[in-house]
Design a protein around this motif. Sequence first.
Motif, PDB file in Angstrom:
ATOM      1  N   GLU A   1       0.825  -1.218   0.000  1.00 47.75           N
ATOM      2  CA  GLU A   1       0.000   0.000   0.000  1.00 47.75           C
ATOM      3  C   GLU A   1       0.857   1.264   0.000  1.00 47.75           C
ATOM      4  O   GLU A   1       0.383   2.336  -0.360  1.00 47.75           O
ATOM      5  N   GLY A   2       2.116   1.136   0.419  1.00 45.03           N
ATOM      6  CA  GLY A   2       3.020   2.276   0.394  1.00 45.03           C
ATOM      7  C   GLY A   2       2.986   3.151   1.622  1.00 45.03           C
ATOM      8  O   GLY A   2       3.922   3.899   1.877  1.00 45.03           O
ATOM      9  N   THR A   3       1.932   3.074   2.395  1.00 42.76           N
ATOM     10  CA  THR A   3       1.798   3.854   3.618  1.00 42.76           C
ATOM     11  C   THR A   3       0.748   3.193   4.498  1.00 42.76           C
ATOM     12  O   THR A   3       0.032   2.297   4.050  1.00 42.76           O
ATOM     13  N   ARG A   4       0.653   3.635   5.740  1.00 46.60           N
ATOM     14  CA  ARG A   4      -0.336   3.048   6.642  1.00 46.60           C
ATOM     15  C   ARG A   4      -1.757   3.395   6.200  1.00 46.60           C
ATOM     16  O   ARG A   4      -2.020   4.487   5.692  1.00 46.60           O
ATOM     17  N   SER A   5      -2.657   2.448   6.412  1.00 43.43           N
ATOM     18  CA  SER A   5      -4.063   2.691   6.098  1.00 43.43           C
ATOM     19  C   SER A   5      -4.592   3.810   6.989  1.00 43.43           C
ATOM     20  O   SER A   5      -4.399   3.787   8.209  1.00 43.43           O
ATOM     21  N   PRO A   6      -5.288   4.796   6.417  1.00 43.87           N
ATOM     22  CA  PRO A   6      -5.810   5.890   7.233  1.00 43.87           C
ATOM     23  C   PRO A   6      -7.052   5.524   8.026  1.00 43.87           C
ATOM     24  O   PRO A   6      -7.439   6.244   8.945  1.00 43.87           O
TER      25      PRO A   6
ATOM     26  N   ASP B   1     -10.256   0.529  -4.003  1.00 43.75           N
ATOM     27  CA  ASP B   1      -9.447   0.599  -5.222  1.00 43.75           C
ATOM     28  C   ASP B   1      -8.929   2.024  -5.450  1.00 43.75           C
ATOM     29  O   ASP B   1      -9.132   2.627  -6.494  1.00 43.75           O
ATOM     30  N   SER B   2      -8.264   2.536  -4.450  1.00 37.86           N
ATOM     31  CA  SER B   2      -7.591   3.836  -4.515  1.00 37.86           C
ATOM     32  C   SER B   2      -6.308   3.715  -3.704  1.00 37.86           C
ATOM     33  O   SER B   2      -6.182   2.837  -2.847  1.00 37.86           O
TER      34      SER B   2
ATOM     35  N   GLY C   1      -2.554  -1.628  -4.104  1.00 36.74           N
ATOM     36  CA  GLY C   1      -1.116  -1.835  -3.980  1.00 36.74           C
ATOM     37  C   GLY C   1      -0.335  -1.110  -5.058  1.00 36.74           C
ATOM     38  O   GLY C   1      -0.783  -0.998  -6.201  1.00 36.74           O
ATOM     39  N   LYS C   2       0.833  -0.630  -4.697  1.00 36.35           N
ATOM     40  CA  LYS C   2       1.739  -0.029  -5.667  1.00 36.35           C
ATOM     41  C   LYS C   2       2.546  -1.128  -6.353  1.00 36.35           C
ATOM     42  O   LYS C   2       2.676  -2.240  -5.838  1.00 36.35           O
ATOM     43  N   LEU C   3       3.114  -0.798  -7.506  1.00 38.00           N
ATOM     44  CA  LEU C   3       3.701  -1.829  -8.361  1.00 38.00           C
ATOM     45  C   LEU C   3       5.080  -2.316  -7.924  1.00 38.00           C
ATOM     46  O   LEU C   3       5.574  -3.308  -8.457  1.00 38.00           O
ATOM     47  N   GLY C   4       5.697  -1.637  -6.972  1.00 39.12           N
ATOM     48  CA  GLY C   4       7.049  -2.010  -6.574  1.00 39.12           C
ATOM     49  C   GLY C   4       7.180  -3.447  -6.111  1.00 39.12           C
ATOM     50  O   GLY C   4       8.174  -4.119  -6.400  1.00 39.12           O
TER      51      GLY C   4
ATOM     52  N   SER D   1      -1.212  -6.838 -12.648  1.00 38.74           N
ATOM     53  CA  SER D   1      -1.884  -8.110 -12.408  1.00 38.74           C
ATOM     54  C   SER D   1      -1.303  -8.815 -11.192  1.00 38.74           C
ATOM     55  O   SER D   1      -2.038  -9.332 -10.336  1.00 38.74           O
ATOM     56  N   VAL D   2       0.029  -8.843 -11.089  1.00 38.17           N
ATOM     57  CA  VAL D   2       0.696  -9.488  -9.959  1.00 38.17           C
ATOM     58  C   VAL D   2       0.359  -8.762  -8.661  1.00 38.17           C
ATOM     59  O   VAL D   2       0.035  -9.381  -7.645  1.00 38.17           O
ATOM     60  N   THR D   3       0.428  -7.438  -8.687  1.00 37.00           N
ATOM     61  CA  THR D   3       0.136  -6.651  -7.486  1.00 37.00           C
ATOM     62  C   THR D   3      -1.291  -6.878  -7.013  1.00 37.00           C
ATOM     63  O   THR D   3      -1.549  -7.056  -5.815  1.00 37.00           O
ATOM     64  N   ASP D   4      -2.232  -6.879  -7.954  1.00 37.86           N
ATOM     65  CA  ASP D   4      -3.634  -7.091  -7.577  1.00 37.86           C
ATOM     66  C   ASP D   4      -3.851  -8.488  -6.986  1.00 37.86           C
ATOM     67  O   ASP D   4      -4.660  -8.655  -6.064  1.00 37.86           O
ATOM     68  N   GLU D   5      -3.141  -9.483  -7.516  1.00 34.79           N
ATOM     69  CA  GLU D   5      -3.260 -10.840  -6.964  1.00 34.79           C
ATOM     70  C   GLU D   5      -2.736 -10.880  -5.527  1.00 34.79           C
ATOM     71  O   GLU D   5      -3.318 -11.532  -4.658  1.00 34.79           O
ATOM     72  N   ILE D   6      -1.649 -10.167  -5.286  1.00 31.05           N
ATOM     73  CA  ILE D   6      -1.082 -10.100  -3.930  1.00 31.05           C
ATOM     74  C   ILE D   6      -2.063  -9.412  -2.983  1.00 31.05           C
ATOM     75  O   ILE D   6      -2.316  -9.894  -1.872  1.00 31.05           O
TER      76      ILE D   6
END
Length: 235
Positions: A119-124, A214-215, A131-134, A195-200
């Motif tokens: 997610e790149g940061t804590r959930s607010p 989905d944001s 998820g980000k693609l990294g 696709s990989v990120t969404d599966e994760i």
Amino acid sequence: MFYLFMKRFIVGPLVTVFFRPWVKGIEHIPEAGGAILASNHLSVSDSIFLPVAVDRPVIFLAKSDYFNGKGLKGRITAWFFRMINQLPMDRSGGAASANSLGTGAQALVDGQLLGIYPEGTRSPDGRLYRGKLGVAKLALEAGVPVIPVAMIGTDKVQPIGKRVPNIRRVGMIIGEPLDFSRYAGMSEDRFVQRSVTDEIMYAIMRLSGQEYVDSYAATVKARLDAERREQQGKK
């Protein structure tokens, strides 16, 4: 190694006594070889609870702000995060972020466990965000499995903005490894990365039971901050 000393004799015992963590699925952690632990992110303390639960050392990519603080407090904070196996992650994008991911990729090639928060940061607000693609890029470039992880209740222990944690029990659910070898040689394909990120993220959602949004969490945080400032300006 100072990290192992901290984990076994200081951080580990304190976490066990005060937070009594429970863990399901620990058998899914491989005994050797590189792998990514991809977790939801509810609290800054997530990076402490998860490594304590895993026998092998876990390296985390932590936001670079933790390493760049000024004064005595900043130096102590940076020292602490390095001692618990955290690597600075530049989130500004471009070459800086690519270099940070490169450090993580090398750790995986060297056969280490790398923890990352897609997610790149804590959930607010406790929900699970896009998820980000990294995480996909790392998994595909290093050719390693991704192990989904759900942190349970850590947002109640240390909500955003709270410095002193609440004493209560936390949990972790570790899912079965996800194999993306079918995408070998396609690490630069953005559609494959998505696709990989969404599966994760779907695997994390199933483990955590969180509502999925989905944001990007950072976008929602920025909007909430803007709304908060606007409300304060009206007072």
